[in-house]
Design an enzyme around this catalytic site. Structure first.
Site, short mmCIF file in Angstrom:
data_model
loop_
_atom_site.label_atom_id
_atom_site.label_comp_id
_atom_site.label_asym_id
_atom_site.label_seq_id
_atom_site.Cartn_x
_atom_site.Cartn_y
_atom_site.Cartn_z
CB CYS A 136 -7.36 -17.88 -40.60
SG CYS A 136 -8.47 -19.12 -41.33
CB CYS A 143 -10.65 -24.78 -39.49
SG CYS A 143 -9.80 -24.57 -41.06
CG ASN A 176 -2.38 -27.92 -39.12
OD1 ASN A 176 -2.14 -28.65 -40.07
ND2 ASN A 176 -1.78 -26.74 -38.97
CB SER A 218 2.40 -27.01 -37.22
OG SER A 218 1.15 -27.24 -37.83
CB THR A 268 -9.48 -23.15 -36.21
OG1 THR A 268 -8.17 -22.62 -36.41
CG2 THR A 268 -10.44 -22.02 -35.84
CG HIS A 276 3.07 -22.66 -36.26
ND1 HIS A 276 3.84 -21.68 -35.67
CD2 HIS A 276 2.00 -22.83 -35.43
CE1 HIS A 276 3.27 -21.28 -34.55
NE2 HIS A 276 2.14 -21.96 -34.38
CB SER A 293 1.64 -23.84 -41.99
OG SER A 293 0.61 -23.26 -41.25
CD GLU A 328 -6.92 -20.75 -33.81
OE1 GLU A 328 -8.11 -21.07 -33.65
OE2 GLU A 328 -6.13 -21.35 -34.58
CB CYS A 334 -5.75 -24.46 -45.35
SG CYS A 334 -5.21 -23.22 -44.16
#
Length: 418
Positions: A172, A303, A334, A332, A265, A110, A394, A202, A80
């Site tokens: 970010c 996000c 996400n 990770s 996020t 990550h 990532s 985070e 991203c």
């Protein structure tokens, strides 16, 4: 000489808003990269992380077939903007400070490949001491410190500011956006209810901006809290259940009277929205429409990139797929949520962290959801097979390419035509 860790009593907590303002006004704080090195770094990143193969498949409607294997790529996946920006800043910092020791307070993102490359460039990652806390004892005042894309906690910010380190902030902007919302909660003396994983980097950073906070992992936990708000309950039971997910001295009978919603996020977008709506309805029932604004605050901090990748995953699994491969670091968040989407569809899905997970003899090393890493035999079905592929925010395209090549090599070891 050893230096105190950020949890030390020697570090005086500041108002987070004032601290961030002081940092931005400092000549030793860099949050926009280094323009003089951008062209060379862009060339380096293009060579290291981009993939002509993936670009070809994108141009072919995200589909490629060879023999009996058909690959279907999600329409949004991989790096991203925030991740790409963080990696770019790290490479620029290495060029800006060629003779200085650089440290990153955590994995910058990550992804094992990216972090290995940074280590090879002489950038060191902060480890943890015996107590499980980050050990900053080796970082000297003359060293340069990078904050990762996940951000840094308020105590870490204050520690490095007071020590005099030059700081390269790769946080970010979407994470910073959440912090701004939590700042509003703090100023209004609201408790921040954060949808996230209490031990994720985070969320640790975000919660440090709150005066009072509660972290809920999912809708089930949020529903439990909502019932407590409406019906009451045993405060000791509440405190035990959320002992690792609340601010010190959290009192559910007082601290849940005024709440604001925030999120990690990278959580599931639909679940974050459901949690926000649940708490809005809960406070409406408890206090009525006239007093709702005195007891509830919410703001969309999802996000865009996370949402796009989840939407693309929902679209991809509507295709007639036989198996799904989700690529990204095993830690990770996400990526894990992309895996959840496939599994909820009932689709056989394998979360891998790179091409080495695709092993000869039709074996795959992967991490089942909420389980330890394992190896599965015969994961790829015989005969014609449709394979969906996506990757977390990532994951570089080059890693996706290598995974695709390994999959095709299971059937036909010959080289791909591009």
């Amino acid at each position: 000489m050893a230096h105190s860790q950020p949890s030390s009593p020697e570090i005086s907590p500041q108002d987070p808003r004032a601290l961030r303002k002081a940092l931005r006004g400092s000549a030793t704080y860099f949050a926009k990269g280094f323009e003089e090195h951008k062209d060379q770094v862009q060339s380096d990143l293009q060579t290291t992380y981009k993939s002509p193969l993936v670009e070809q498949i994108r141009a072919q409607s995200y589909r490629y077939q060879q023999g009996e294997i058909t690959i279907r790529l999600a329409k949004a996946f991989g790096f991203c903007w925030g991740v790409e920006r963080a990696v770019e800043y790290a490479y620029e910092a290495r060029r800006r400070f060629p003779d200085r020791q650089l440290w990153i307070t955590n994995e910058i993102i990550h992804n094992p490949l990216v972090n290995q490359h940074l280590e090879a460039m002489g950038i060191r990652f902060v480890g943890k001491g015996p107590d499980g806390k980050k050990d900053f004892s080796q970082i000297q005042p003359q060293d340069v410190v990078l904050w990762p894309a996940f951000g840094a906690s308020v105590s870490e910010m204050e520690f490095f500011r007071s020590q005099g380190n030059e700081i390269v902030d790769t946080t970010c902007p979407w994470v910073s956006r959440v912090w701004n919302q939590v700042d509003k909660h703090r100023a209004a003396q609201f408790t921040s209810v954060i949808h996230g994983k209490y031990n994720h980097e985070e969320t640790l950073a975000t919660s440090s901006f709150a005066q009072k906070y509660l972290v809920v992992l999912n809708l089930e936990e949020a529903e439990w809290v909502a019932r407590y708000i409406l019906e009451g309950g045993d405060a000791a039971d509440f405190q035990q259940r959320f002992s690792k997910a609340t601010s010190p001295g959290f009192d559910p009978d007082q601290d849940l009277e005024r709440i604001g919603i925030a999120n990690q996020t990278t959580m599931l977008e639909g679940e974050t929205r459901a949690i926000a709506k649940l708490f809005e309805t809960t406070m409406l029932r408890k206090y009525g429409p006239q007093q709702l604004d005195d007891h509830f605050m919410s703001f969309n901090t999802i996000c865009n990139a996370t949402q796009e990748r989840q939407d693309a995953m929902f679209e991809l699994i509507e295709d007639p797929l036989d198996v799904m491969v989700v690529i990204g670091g095993f830690n990770s968040s996400n990526t894990t949520h992309l895996q959840e989407i496939a599994l909820e569809k009932g689709l056989p899905s394998f979360h891998i962290d790179g091409p080495d997970c695709i092993q000869p003899g039709n074996r795959i090393r992967h991490k089942p959801l909420h389980q330890d890493i394992t190896v599965t035999e015969g994961w790829l079905p015989n005969g014609p097979v449709q394979i969906g592929i996506t990757s977390g925010a990532s994951t570089p395209d080059r890693v996706v390419e290598e995974v695709i090549r390994r999959i095709f090599a299971l059937r036909e070891p010959s080289e791909l035509p591009f």
